[in-house]
Structures are given as C-alpha cells and as structure tokens.
Motif scaffolding. Structure first.
Motif, PDB file in Angstrom:
ATOM      1  N   MET A  73     -20.115   1.789  -3.973  1.00 20.15           N
ATOM      2  CA  MET A  73     -19.980   1.227  -2.623  1.00 20.15           C
ATOM      3  C   MET A  73     -19.928   2.365  -1.593  1.00 20.15           C
ATOM      4  SD  MET A  73     -17.279  -1.620  -1.339  1.00 20.15           S
ATOM      5  CE  MET A  73     -16.644  -1.927  -2.949  1.00 20.15           C
ATOM      6  N   LYS A  74     -20.620   2.196  -0.473  1.00 18.91           N
ATOM      7  CA  LYS A  74     -20.595   3.215   0.588  1.00 18.91           C
ATOM      8  C   LYS A  74     -19.226   3.216   1.267  1.00 18.91           C
ATOM      9  CE  LYS A  74     -25.223   4.404   1.578  1.00 18.91           C
ATOM     10  NZ  LYS A  74     -26.229   3.345   1.491  1.00 18.91           N
ATOM     11  N   LEU A  75     -18.900   4.332   1.892  1.00 16.93           N
ATOM     12  CA  LEU A  75     -17.574   4.478   2.488  1.00 16.93           C
ATOM     13  C   LEU A  75     -17.241   3.385   3.521  1.00 16.93           C
ATOM     14  CD1 LEU A  75     -15.045   6.194   2.297  1.00 16.93           C
ATOM     15  CD2 LEU A  75     -15.933   7.601   4.148  1.00 16.93           C
ATOM     16  N   PRO A  76     -18.156   3.123   4.513  1.00 11.08           N
ATOM     17  CA  PRO A  76     -17.810   2.082   5.519  1.00 11.08           C
ATOM     18  C   PRO A  76     -17.531   0.740   4.847  1.00 11.08           C
ATOM     19  CG  PRO A  76     -19.773   3.291   6.178  1.00 11.08           C
ATOM     20  CD  PRO A  76     -19.467   3.725   4.768  1.00 11.08           C
ATOM     21  N   ALA A  77     -18.299   0.411   3.824  1.00 10.62           N
ATOM     22  CA  ALA A  77     -18.101  -0.863   3.130  1.00 10.62           C
ATOM     23  C   ALA A  77     -16.738  -0.874   2.453  1.00 10.62           C
ATOM     24  CB  ALA A  77     -19.208  -1.078   2.105  1.00 10.62           C
ATOM     25  N   ARG A  78     -16.368   0.279   1.891  1.00 11.05           N
ATOM     26  CA  ARG A  78     -15.068   0.355   1.214  1.00 11.05           C
ATOM     27  C   ARG A  78     -13.918   0.202   2.211  1.00 11.05           C
ATOM     28  NH1 ARG A  78     -14.379   5.417  -2.515  1.00 11.05           N
ATOM     29  NH2 ARG A  78     -16.594   5.475  -2.902  1.00 11.05           N
ATOM     30  N   ILE A  79     -14.107   0.832   3.356  1.00  9.29           N
ATOM     31  CA  ILE A  79     -13.064   0.725   4.396  1.00  9.29           C
ATOM     32  C   ILE A  79     -12.925  -0.733   4.843  1.00  9.29           C
ATOM     33  CG2 ILE A  79     -12.460   1.350   6.780  1.00  9.29           C
ATOM     34  CD1 ILE A  79     -13.672   4.112   6.198  1.00  9.29           C
ATOM     35  N   LEU A  80     -14.075  -1.358   5.055  1.00  8.78           N
ATOM     36  CA  LEU A  80     -14.056  -2.766   5.486  1.00  8.78           C
ATOM     37  C   LEU A  80     -13.378  -3.654   4.449  1.00  8.78           C
ATOM     38  CD1 LEU A  80     -17.421  -3.612   7.244  1.00  8.78           C
ATOM     39  CD2 LEU A  80     -15.099  -3.577   8.179  1.00  8.78           C
ATOM     40  N   LEU A  81     -13.730  -3.411   3.198  1.00  7.61           N
ATOM     41  CA  LEU A  81     -13.131  -4.204   2.123  1.00  7.61           C
ATOM     42  C   LEU A  81     -11.622  -3.962   2.088  1.00  7.61           C
ATOM     43  CD1 LEU A  81     -13.722  -6.125  -0.238  1.00  7.61           C
ATOM     44  CD2 LEU A  81     -13.807  -4.107  -1.720  1.00  7.61           C
ATOM     45  N   GLY A  82     -11.248  -2.692   2.240  1.00 11.65           N
ATOM     46  CA  GLY A  82      -9.821  -2.340   2.258  1.00 11.65           C
ATOM     47  C   GLY A  82      -9.097  -3.073   3.361  1.00 11.65           C
ATOM     48  N   LEU A  83      -9.704  -3.080   4.545  1.00 10.83           N
ATOM     49  CA  LEU A  83      -9.098  -3.763   5.699  1.00 10.83           C
ATOM     50  C   LEU A  83      -8.971  -5.254   5.433  1.00 10.83           C
ATOM     51  CD1 LEU A  83     -10.678  -2.145   8.887  1.00 10.83           C
ATOM     52  CD2 LEU A  83      -8.280  -2.123   8.169  1.00 10.83           C
ATOM     53  N   ALA A  84     -10.045  -5.828   4.893  1.00 11.41           N
ATOM     54  CA  ALA A  84     -10.045  -7.264   4.628  1.00 11.41           C
ATOM     55  C   ALA A  84      -8.947  -7.619   3.631  1.00 11.41           C
ATOM     56  CB  ALA A  84     -11.404  -7.698   4.092  1.00 11.41           C
ATOM     57  N   LEU A  85      -8.800  -6.800   2.598  1.00  9.97           N
ATOM     58  CA  LEU A  85      -7.773  -7.073   1.591  1.00  9.97           C
ATOM     59  C   LEU A  85      -6.368  -6.916   2.172  1.00  9.97           C
ATOM     60  CD1 LEU A  85      -9.282  -5.460  -1.632  1.00  9.97           C
ATOM     61  CD2 LEU A  85      -9.025  -7.884  -1.088  1.00  9.97           C
ATOM     62  N   THR A  86      -6.209  -5.889   3.024  1.00  6.40           N
ATOM     63  CA  THR A  86      -4.907  -5.670   3.659  1.00  6.40           C
ATOM     64  C   THR A  86      -4.536  -6.876   4.519  1.00  6.40           C
ATOM     65  OG1 THR A  86      -5.442  -3.339   3.757  1.00  6.40           O
ATOM     66  CG2 THR A  86      -3.568  -4.054   5.071  1.00  6.40           C
ATOM     67  N   LEU A  87      -5.522  -7.340   5.293  1.00  4.97           N
ATOM     68  CA  LEU A  87      -5.285  -8.479   6.170  1.00  4.97           C
ATOM     69  C   LEU A  87      -4.937  -9.723   5.342  1.00  4.97           C
ATOM     70  CD1 LEU A  87      -5.384  -8.730   9.230  1.00  4.97           C
ATOM     71  CD2 LEU A  87      -7.658  -9.709   9.032  1.00  4.97           C
ATOM     72  N   LEU A  88      -5.616  -9.866   4.231  1.00  9.50           N
ATOM     73  CA  LEU A  88      -5.359 -10.998   3.342  1.00  9.50           C
ATOM     74  C   LEU A  88      -3.933 -10.912   2.784  1.00  9.50           C
ATOM     75  CD1 LEU A  88      -7.160 -13.334   2.309  1.00  9.50           C
ATOM     76  CD2 LEU A  88      -7.377 -12.051   0.179  1.00  9.50           C
ATOM     77  N   ALA A  89      -3.571  -9.725   2.304  1.00 13.15           N
ATOM     78  CA  ALA A  89      -2.230  -9.532   1.739  1.00 13.15           C
ATOM     79  C   ALA A  89      -1.176  -9.766   2.814  1.00 13.15           C
ATOM     80  CB  ALA A  89      -2.097  -8.125   1.170  1.00 13.15           C
ATOM     81  N   ALA A  90      -1.522  -9.374   4.061  1.00 12.42           N
ATOM     82  CA  ALA A  90      -0.567  -9.507   5.163  1.00 12.42           C
ATOM     83  C   ALA A  90      -0.183 -10.961   5.395  1.00 12.42           C
ATOM     84  CB  ALA A  90      -1.159  -8.911   6.435  1.00 12.42           C
ATOM     85  N   GLN A  91      -1.077 -11.875   5.057  1.00 10.09           N
ATOM     86  CA  GLN A  91      -0.797 -13.298   5.301  1.00 10.09           C
ATOM     87  C   GLN A  91       0.422 -13.782   4.514  1.00 10.09           C
ATOM     88  OE1 GLN A  91      -2.466 -14.408   7.841  1.00 10.09           O
ATOM     89  NE2 GLN A  91      -3.539 -12.462   7.711  1.00 10.09           N
ATOM     90  N   ALA A  92       0.737 -13.055   3.439  1.00 10.13           N
ATOM     91  CA  ALA A  92       1.856 -13.476   2.587  1.00 10.13           C
ATOM     92  C   ALA A  92       3.200 -13.182   3.240  1.00 10.13           C
ATOM     93  CB  ALA A  92       1.768 -12.782   1.242  1.00 10.13           C
TER      94      ALA A  92
END
Ligand code: HEC
Length: 159
Positions: free
Chosen positions: A1-20
């Motif tokens: 995975m390219k770096l920007p994609a990884r960052i985006l995925l990381g952000l998306a997962l963080t935001l998802l986890a934050a919902q808890a």
C-alpha cells in the motif's frame, strides 16, 4: 500500500475506533438539594428559560442530542459541558460561597445582555434555546434583583 493510502486507512480506523468512546457523563438530576432554588427565589418563567437555554451546559443534567454519539462531535460537546459547569452550575449553586454566588449572578446578567451566552455554536443546532429580548430582560433583571436580595440577606457583594 502507498503511504497516502496507509495514512488514510489509519485515519479511517482511528475515527472508527473513536466511535466507541462516548463520554456523555453528565446524567444527574438538574434539580436537587443544592439547586439554585435552595438559595434564591426562582420564578417559573426564569426556571423555564434556564432549563431551555442553559442547563445543558450549566447543570448536572445534559439532554444529549443524537450527534453526541458521533465522535469527535460528542467529545467537543462534553468539553463544553465540563467547561460550562466549572464556570457555573445551577445544580450546585446553593453550595457557592456568598462572594462566588454574587459574582455568578453578575456574570449571568452580563453574559445574556451581551449575548455571549448561550454559546453561538450551541444555538446553531438548538435554535429553540435562542433568547428573545424579553428573555434577556427577564433573566438579567432576575439576576440583578437576586444579587440585591442575597446581598441584603447578609452576604458581602463584591461590587
Ligand atoms: C453549549 C454550552 C453552553 C450553554 C447552552 C450555555 N453556556 Fe454558559 N458557558 C459555557 C462555557 C463553555 C463557558 C466557559 C467559557 C466561556 O466563558 O465562554 C460558559 C460560561 C458562562 C458564564 C461565565 C462567565 C462568562 O460570561 O463567560 C456564565 C455567567 C454563563 N456561561 C451563563 C450562561 C447562561 C445564563 C446560559 C443560558 C442563557 C448559558 N450560559 C448557556 C457553555 C454554555
């Protein structure tokens, strides 16, 4: 995975986890033994305005809107509630020392006259909490009269 994609995925997962993580901790009773009314006379019309426009951030009972479940909106809301209560809590008002109570009443009149309160960001989503000119007068007059009444009852007003 390219770096920007990884960052985006990381952000998306963080935001998802934050919902808890949903703080929403301010679920006590607005009125109780230490409520404002234990110290001062609160006419029904004043109580109504406070309940409608101030209690969400200045009492022990917030009525949480649906978006409190959506982070980071819920955290922002919780921060406002904590900060608001620290400055002024109508549910604990009767525990305030005379000087603090007097100062709080002075600030209430000022905050509503200058339309500093309720917070503008709150009014965007709670249009019903907007104060009419009459509400402002009712609250400000009540705050000034109550200052006088409490002062006359033996406390020492600061100004
Ligand atoms: C959305 C939350 C919220 C609502 C609703 C709200 N406040 Fe506040 N209030 C705050 C916060 C946060 C602070 C502290 C930061 C500041 O002063 O801006 C505060 C501070 C205050 C202060 C301290 C002095 C000052 O002027 O900063 C007073 C007095 C006050 N509020 C009165 C009221 C009154 C009266 C109402 C209803 C008409 C109200 N507030 C509605 C959040 C709120």
């Amino acid at each position: 995975m390219k770096l920007p994609a990884r960052i985006l995925l990381g952000l998306a997962l963080t935001l998802l986890a934050a919902q808890a993580i949903r703080p929403m901790s301010n679920r006590g009773a607005a009125t109780g033994p230490n409520h404002l009314s234990a110290k001062a006379a609160v006419p029904a019309e004043v109580e109504q305005i406070l309940r409608r426009s101030c209690y969400d951030c200045h009492s022990n009972a917030t009525i949480y809107p649906w978006y409190a479940n959506v982070q980071p909106l819920g955290w922002l809301l919780e921060w406002h509630v904590r900060d608001g209560k620290k400055h002024l809590n109508f549910s604990e008002f009767a525990t305030y020392a005379p000087k603090r109570a007097d100062h709080a009443l002075e600030e209430i009149a000022e905050a509503v006259r200058e339309r500093h309160m309720p917070l503008a960001s709150y009014l965007w989503v709670h249009s019903a909490a907007r104060l009419s000119d009459e509400d402002v007068k009712t609250l400000a007059d009540w705050a000034s009269n109550t200052r006088r009444a409490l002062g006359a009852a033996g406390s020492t007003p600061t100004k």
